[in-house]
Design a protein around this motif. Structure first.
Motif, short mmCIF file in Angstrom:
data_model
loop_
_atom_site.label_atom_id
_atom_site.label_comp_id
_atom_site.label_asym_id
_atom_site.label_seq_id
_atom_site.Cartn_x
_atom_site.Cartn_y
_atom_site.Cartn_z
N PHE A 151 31.93 65.41 45.56
CA PHE A 151 31.87 64.22 44.54
C PHE A 151 30.64 64.46 43.48
N THR A 152 29.67 65.25 43.78
CA THR A 152 28.53 65.54 43.01
C THR A 152 28.84 67.08 42.68
N ASP A 153 29.14 68.04 43.44
CA ASP A 153 29.45 69.22 43.33
C ASP A 153 30.61 69.46 42.57
N ALA A 154 30.67 69.45 41.17
CA ALA A 154 32.04 69.33 40.52
C ALA A 154 32.39 70.59 40.54
N PRO A 155 33.78 70.96 40.50
CA PRO A 155 34.41 72.30 40.48
C PRO A 155 34.41 72.75 39.08
N PRO A 156 34.12 74.12 39.06
CA PRO A 156 34.07 74.76 37.94
C PRO A 156 34.90 74.50 37.03
N VAL A 157 34.50 74.63 35.65
CA VAL A 157 35.37 74.20 34.41
C VAL A 157 35.97 75.42 33.99
N THR A 158 35.79 76.70 34.43
CA THR A 158 36.31 77.92 33.92
C THR A 158 37.54 78.19 34.31
N ASP A 159 38.04 77.53 35.33
CA ASP A 159 39.51 77.69 35.40
C ASP A 159 40.36 76.26 35.42
N ASP A 160 41.26 76.35 34.81
CA ASP A 160 41.99 74.94 34.40
C ASP A 160 42.76 74.41 35.39
N LEU A 161 43.41 75.56 36.15
CA LEU A 161 44.36 75.24 37.06
C LEU A 161 43.75 74.70 38.38
N VAL A 162 42.57 75.33 38.72
CA VAL A 162 41.69 74.94 39.82
C VAL A 162 41.25 73.32 39.58
N ARG A 163 40.73 73.18 38.37
CA ARG A 163 40.10 71.96 37.93
C ARG A 163 41.11 70.79 38.08
N ARG A 164 42.39 71.14 37.55
CA ARG A 164 43.68 70.11 37.44
C ARG A 164 43.97 69.84 39.15
N MET A 165 43.98 70.91 40.03
CA MET A 165 44.33 70.68 41.28
C MET A 165 43.19 70.02 42.13
N ALA A 166 41.91 69.92 41.69
CA ALA A 166 41.13 69.40 42.17
C ALA A 166 40.97 67.75 42.14
#
Length: 320
Positions: A206-221
């Protein structure tokens, strides 16, 4: 009679670490919770004032070179100045000398590097700030470095993760010396919401946010954290993202360092930990809300992640 606690400081030592140790143990004395009382001393090279990274100056109580034992506890602080301190043969030698006349030895953050340089962590499991863990492991291969926990005890040696973990370490020392209830009372006096178990992870999903470089990964997370009690199988997530399971797995490994299944399990476990620490929900309700289905599945995930059961985690976390 007193318990002499010596904190080793140097130019560039972290003020917050030293203050957390000093204040917590001094509070134990003020509240009358401990007998014999603690006497906390800051030992510095030559007994001189030290300049902390913020620019504030701290006055030492004792000269590191002239200090003698016996000591109850020797604690080495970390800070941005640890590299210079580790390279200072005099500091390392005096830490080694004082450790030999101390009942127990500890470090906070990068102070572990000084203990390692003194040979005090050889053959032991130890932790340090997650950012410096790889460096410590490379320089001292005889040390079993684990960057996950808040603090570790191996025999009479304790190592804490970094900065505010000094507070966790101090409360753990009080609990070890005087029992759990005095430590809880001191935590309340310090307005500490949670004394974290040593096995709690330094880094949280919850503090180690997923990278914003990949939209799909961010949406899935984001979908995972918002639908913990739903179907989060790899097949379902892949269909939701419009990609194959193989492609989704590759993306998760590349950006999050885990397969979708392992990532989901980690998020669910950490969400359960927050519910257990901050409330009174029955284990069955916690398991249901976080998508485990059964309390046994929750228990297995907890033991894998934190090394303790959910009930023990809650007992260690609650501050009455």
């Amino acid at each position: 009679m007193e318990r002499r606690i010596v904190v080793v400081g140097y130019d560039g030592a972290e003020l917050l670490e030293i203050a957390s140790l000093n204040t917590s143990l001094a509070m134990a004395n003020v509240t009358g919770e401990v007998k014999p009382p603690y006497r906390v001393l800051l030992a510095t090279p030559g007994g001189r004032p030290i300049t902390c990274p913020t620019g504030l100056v701290m006055q030492g109580h004792e000269s590191l070179e002239r200090l003698t034992g016996p000591l109850d506890t020797l604690i080495v602080a970390g800070g941005f100045g640890f590299e210079a301190a580790t390279s200072d043969a005099r500091i390392v030698a005096h830490v080694r000398r004082l450790a030999a006349v101390s009942r127990r030895v500890a470090s906070v953050c990068t102070g572990a590097g000084i203990l390692a340089a003194a040979g005090l962590l050889d053959g032991r499991r130890a932790t340090t700030h997650w950012r410096y863990a790889d460096r410590l492991a490379r320089r001292h291969p005889s040390v079993d470095v684990d960057a996950t926990p808040i603090y570790i005890r191996d025999g009479h040696v304790l190592t804490a993760a970094g900065v505010t973990s000094a507070l966790d370490l101090a409360l753990a020392l009080v609990e070890e010396d005087h029992g759990a209830e005095p430590a809880r009372r001191i935590a309340r006096e310090l307005v500490v919401y949670l004394q974290r178990p040593g096995n709690q992870a330094q880094m949280s999903i919850f503090t180690d946010a997923p990278p914003v470089t990949d939209d799909l990964v961010r949406r899935m997370a984001a979908h995972i954290t918002g639908h913990l009690d739903g179907d989060l199988s790899t097949a379902t997530l892949a269909a939701l993202g419009g990609v194959s399971e193989r492609h989704l797995t590759r993306l998760f490994r590349e950006h999050l360092g885990a397969t979708p299944g392992r990532y989901v399990r980690r998020v669910r476990t950490e969400a359960a930990a927050q519910l257990l620490a901050g409330g009174t929900l029955p284990l069955t309700a916690v398991a249901g809300r976080c998508g485990f289905g059964t309390t046994e599945s929750l228990r297995q995930a907890f033991v894998d992640r934190y090394g303790i059961t959910p009930s023990r985690y809650r007992a260690a976390s609650v501050r009455s």
